[in-house]
Scaffold this motif. Structure first.
Motif, PDB file in Angstrom:
ATOM      1  N   MET A 298      -7.865   3.794  -1.725  1.00  7.40           N
ATOM      2  CA  MET A 298      -8.216   2.522  -1.089  1.00  7.40           C
ATOM      3  C   MET A 298      -7.854   1.348  -1.992  1.00  7.40           C
ATOM      4  SD  MET A 298     -11.828   3.447   0.812  1.00  7.40           S
ATOM      5  CE  MET A 298     -11.724   2.158   2.048  1.00  7.40           C
ATOM      6  N   VAL A 299      -8.004   1.522  -3.309  1.00 10.00           N
ATOM      7  CA  VAL A 299      -7.568   0.491  -4.256  1.00 10.00           C
ATOM      8  C   VAL A 299      -6.068   0.249  -4.118  1.00 10.00           C
ATOM      9  CG1 VAL A 299      -7.294  -0.062  -6.703  1.00 10.00           C
ATOM     10  CG2 VAL A 299      -9.434   0.954  -5.898  1.00 10.00           C
ATOM     11  N   VAL A 300      -5.310   1.319  -4.024  1.00  6.62           N
ATOM     12  CA  VAL A 300      -3.852   1.212  -3.881  1.00  6.62           C
ATOM     13  C   VAL A 300      -3.492   0.527  -2.569  1.00  6.62           C
ATOM     14  CG1 VAL A 300      -1.712   2.518  -3.661  1.00  6.62           C
ATOM     15  CG2 VAL A 300      -3.424   3.219  -5.343  1.00  6.62           C
ATOM     16  N   GLU A 301      -4.162   0.911  -1.497  1.00  3.78           N
ATOM     17  CA  GLU A 301      -3.887   0.285  -0.203  1.00  3.78           C
ATOM     18  C   GLU A 301      -4.162  -1.209  -0.248  1.00  3.78           C
ATOM     19  OE1 GLU A 301      -6.009   2.358   2.880  1.00  3.78           O
ATOM     20  OE2 GLU A 301      -5.426   4.304   2.070  1.00  3.78           O
ATOM     21  N   LEU A 302      -5.209  -1.580  -0.936  1.00  7.16           N
ATOM     22  CA  LEU A 302      -5.583  -3.000  -1.039  1.00  7.16           C
ATOM     23  C   LEU A 302      -4.587  -3.779  -1.888  1.00  7.16           C
ATOM     24  CD1 LEU A 302      -8.072  -5.022  -0.437  1.00  7.16           C
ATOM     25  CD2 LEU A 302      -8.666  -4.554  -2.808  1.00  7.16           C
ATOM     26  N   LEU A 303      -4.319  -3.280  -3.103  1.00  5.75           N
ATOM     27  CA  LEU A 303      -3.511  -4.035  -4.056  1.00  5.75           C
ATOM     28  C   LEU A 303      -2.016  -3.884  -3.825  1.00  5.75           C
ATOM     29  CD1 LEU A 303      -5.441  -3.334  -7.393  1.00  5.75           C
ATOM     30  CD2 LEU A 303      -5.660  -5.300  -5.860  1.00  5.75           C
ATOM     31  N   CYS A 304      -1.594  -2.708  -3.394  1.00  6.47           N
ATOM     32  CA  CYS A 304      -0.162  -2.430  -3.316  1.00  6.47           C
ATOM     33  C   CYS A 304       0.411  -2.457  -1.905  1.00  6.47           C
ATOM     34  CB  CYS A 304       0.136  -1.064  -3.931  1.00  6.47           C
ATOM     35  SG  CYS A 304      -0.289  -0.944  -5.670  1.00  6.47           S
ATOM     36  N   ASP A 305      -0.393  -2.092  -0.937  1.00 10.29           N
ATOM     37  CA  ASP A 305       0.122  -1.988   0.429  1.00 10.29           C
ATOM     38  C   ASP A 305      -0.232  -3.193   1.284  1.00 10.29           C
ATOM     39  OD1 ASP A 305       1.071   0.479  -0.340  1.00 10.29           O
ATOM     40  OD2 ASP A 305      -0.633   1.585   0.496  1.00 10.29           O
ATOM     41  N   GLY A 306      -0.943  -4.146   0.706  1.00 15.49           N
ATOM     42  CA  GLY A 306      -1.228  -5.380   1.429  1.00 15.49           C
ATOM     43  C   GLY A 306      -2.296  -5.269   2.501  1.00 15.49           C
ATOM     44  N   LYS A 307      -3.086  -4.192   2.481  1.00 13.97           N
ATOM     45  CA  LYS A 307      -4.155  -4.071   3.467  1.00 13.97           C
ATOM     46  C   LYS A 307      -5.330  -4.972   3.100  1.00 13.97           C
ATOM     47  CE  LYS A 307      -3.393   0.518   5.425  1.00 13.97           C
ATOM     48  NZ  LYS A 307      -4.047   1.807   5.758  1.00 13.97           N
ATOM     49  N   SER A 308      -6.037  -5.407   4.120  1.00 14.40           N
ATOM     50  CA  SER A 308      -7.252  -6.190   3.888  1.00 14.40           C
ATOM     51  C   SER A 308      -8.464  -5.269   3.973  1.00 14.40           C
ATOM     52  CB  SER A 308      -7.379  -7.299   4.938  1.00 14.40           C
ATOM     53  OG  SER A 308      -7.591  -6.732   6.225  1.00 14.40           O
ATOM     54  N   ILE A 309      -9.592  -5.755   3.484  1.00 19.86           N
ATOM     55  CA  ILE A 309     -10.827  -4.989   3.592  1.00 19.86           C
ATOM     56  C   ILE A 309     -11.130  -4.668   5.052  1.00 19.86           C
ATOM     57  CG2 ILE A 309     -13.327  -5.107   3.291  1.00 19.86           C
ATOM     58  CD1 ILE A 309     -11.926  -4.593   0.681  1.00 19.86           C
ATOM     59  N   ALA A 310     -10.875  -5.624   5.940  1.00 18.22           N
ATOM     60  CA  ALA A 310     -11.159  -5.439   7.359  1.00 18.22           C
ATOM     61  C   ALA A 310     -10.341  -4.305   7.959  1.00 18.22           C
ATOM     62  CB  ALA A 310     -10.879  -6.731   8.115  1.00 18.22           C
ATOM     63  N   GLU A 311      -9.205  -4.010   7.363  1.00 12.32           N
ATOM     64  CA  GLU A 311      -8.352  -2.935   7.863  1.00 12.32           C
ATOM     65  C   GLU A 311      -8.706  -1.572   7.273  1.00 12.32           C
ATOM     66  OE1 GLU A 311      -4.019  -4.874   8.623  1.00 12.32           O
ATOM     67  OE2 GLU A 311      -4.743  -5.025   6.541  1.00 12.32           O
ATOM     68  N   MET A 312      -9.734  -1.539   6.420  1.00 12.05           N
ATOM     69  CA  MET A 312     -10.119  -0.283   5.770  1.00 12.05           C
ATOM     70  C   MET A 312     -11.610  -0.014   5.958  1.00 12.05           C
ATOM     71  SD  MET A 312      -7.947  -0.237   2.201  1.00 12.05           S
ATOM     72  CE  MET A 312      -8.804  -1.629   1.487  1.00 12.05           C
ATOM     73  N   PRO A 313     -12.006   0.547   7.094  1.00 15.61           N
ATOM     74  CA  PRO A 313     -13.420   0.892   7.271  1.00 15.61           C
ATOM     75  C   PRO A 313     -13.851   1.916   6.228  1.00 15.61           C
ATOM     76  CG  PRO A 313     -12.078   1.959   8.936  1.00 15.61           C
ATOM     77  CD  PRO A 313     -11.179   0.985   8.233  1.00 15.61           C
TER      78      PRO A 313
END
Length: 360
Positions: A298-313
């Motif tokens: 989830m850290v990688v998705e946030l920092l590297c893949d440009g996902k927002s918290i809202a996109e990661m339940p």
């Protein structure tokens, strides 16, 4: 309200295979540009050469086998992904252990905000609650791990916090107790009243007992000395089965109490394999290595893949594995194979373990 995402062990392993292939393909592209918490929380990303460095704050609540296992697997996963993508997740300079002290947590939160980290990873509910308060006037996102009840903690639906949950299937543990003790009439409940992770599980255990005409004795402790006194009281009461959920206070004390339980003939059923590692009769619950790895993802998705918290339940996991301490089982005068056979209809698998301080 966001809905949690359930991850089974099988789907997790399949995802890991695909993830490895994807990481290899992305190795030359790296992550998005190293950013402040503002960009990470918003989910923005821009192309960047490899060599970017991300400041990852990690806040461990206390030294115990469960939480330390999460941190170790989290760090190992970040190292592996960083090597694949040609970036660095600098957690070494921003790791802290609060030693279950609220004043320590408050100071750690203030320090990480002052350091302007890109994300804070908070291990256990007290860490997550304090870190959420610390980042209130910032854009730094928080990703938690091992929060048993994210909804009850007030995290679900917020736009700057998400993570992984070690929610416990209490009824499954109760069924394991009955499988070995079909005629049981009384169960001990051992937990810390101040641990949010115990609240729902203990309520579920009481409801199960009420529905099955089983009485229960409650004993509590807020530190190891109090837990030892609570165990002595349970032993004096004559109770032969004790249940503890994913309670960090009891986990920290397990090495100090398991021999007393064995001497009293008490089977200690618990909410994590780390309890069994530290001498408890049985642990049942999530795989904390898997939990740490999923938190890192989830850290990688946030920092590297440009996902927002809202996109990661927030993500939950299946609870299919019972871990039996064979040394404790034998010391209690029980047959290991007979206990495993009793457990098997109610578990995905039954694993064996012997007593040690930390996982190898």
């Amino acid at each position: 309200m966001k809905h949690s995402k359930m991850i089974s062990r099988r789907s997790f392993l399949q995802a890991a295979v695909y993830s490895t292939a994807a990481l290899s393909a992305l190795a030359l592209t790296g992550c998005g540009a190293s950013s402040s918490g503002s960009s990470a929380a918003a989910g923005t990303s821009s192309a960047a050469a490899s060599g970017d460095v991300y400041k990852v704050g990690i806040v461990n609540y206390v030294d115990d086998a469960s939480l330390n296992q999460i941190v170790a697997s989290l760090e190992a996963r970040l190292d592996a992904v960083g090597a694949e993508r040609g970036v660095t997740f600098n957690y070494a300079d921003y790791y802290s252990n609060a030693q279950a002290d609220q004043s320590n947590l408050n100071q750690i939160g203030a320090d990480l905000v002052a350091d302007d980290v890109d994300v804070i990873v908070a291990v256990a509910t007290p860490s997550a609650t304090t870190m959420l308060a610390a980042v209130e006037d910032t854009d730094i996102p928080v990703i938690y791990s091992a929060v048993t009840d994210p909804v009850g903690a007030g995290f679900d639906g917020l736009d700057n916090i998400t993570g992984t949950s070690d929610a416990l299937d209490t009824n499954a543990i109760m069924n394991l107790i009955l499988a070995v003790n079909p005629d049981i009439t009384q169960i001990g409940l051992l937990y810390d009243l101040g641990q949010d992770s115990s609240t729902q599980a203990i309520a579920d255990a009481k409801a199960f007992c009420d529905a099955n005409d089983i009485s229960y004795i409650e004993k509590n402790g807020t530190n190891t000395a109090e837990v030892q006194m609570a165990v002595e009281a349970l032993a004096a009461s004559g109770v032969k089965v004790v249940f503890t959920p994913t309670d960090n206070t009891i986990m920290t004390a397990e090495l100090a109490i398991y021999e007393t339980m064995i001497e009293a003939g008490i089977q200690h059923y618990t909410g994590a394999d780390s309890f069994a590692l530290n001498g408890a009769f049985m642990g049942y619950g999530v795989d904390y290595v898997q939990l740490g790895e999923a938190t890192a993802d989830m850290v990688v998705e946030l920092l590297c893949d440009g996902k927002s918290i809202a996109e990661m339940p927030y993500r939950t996991f299946d609870n299919g594995t019972a871990t039996l301490n064979t040394e404790t089982c034998e010391a209690l005068g029980l047959d290991v194979e007979a206990v495993k056979a009793a457990f098997e209809p109610y578990c995905t698998s039954v694993e064996e373990i012997t007593t040690a301080e930390e996982f190898a």
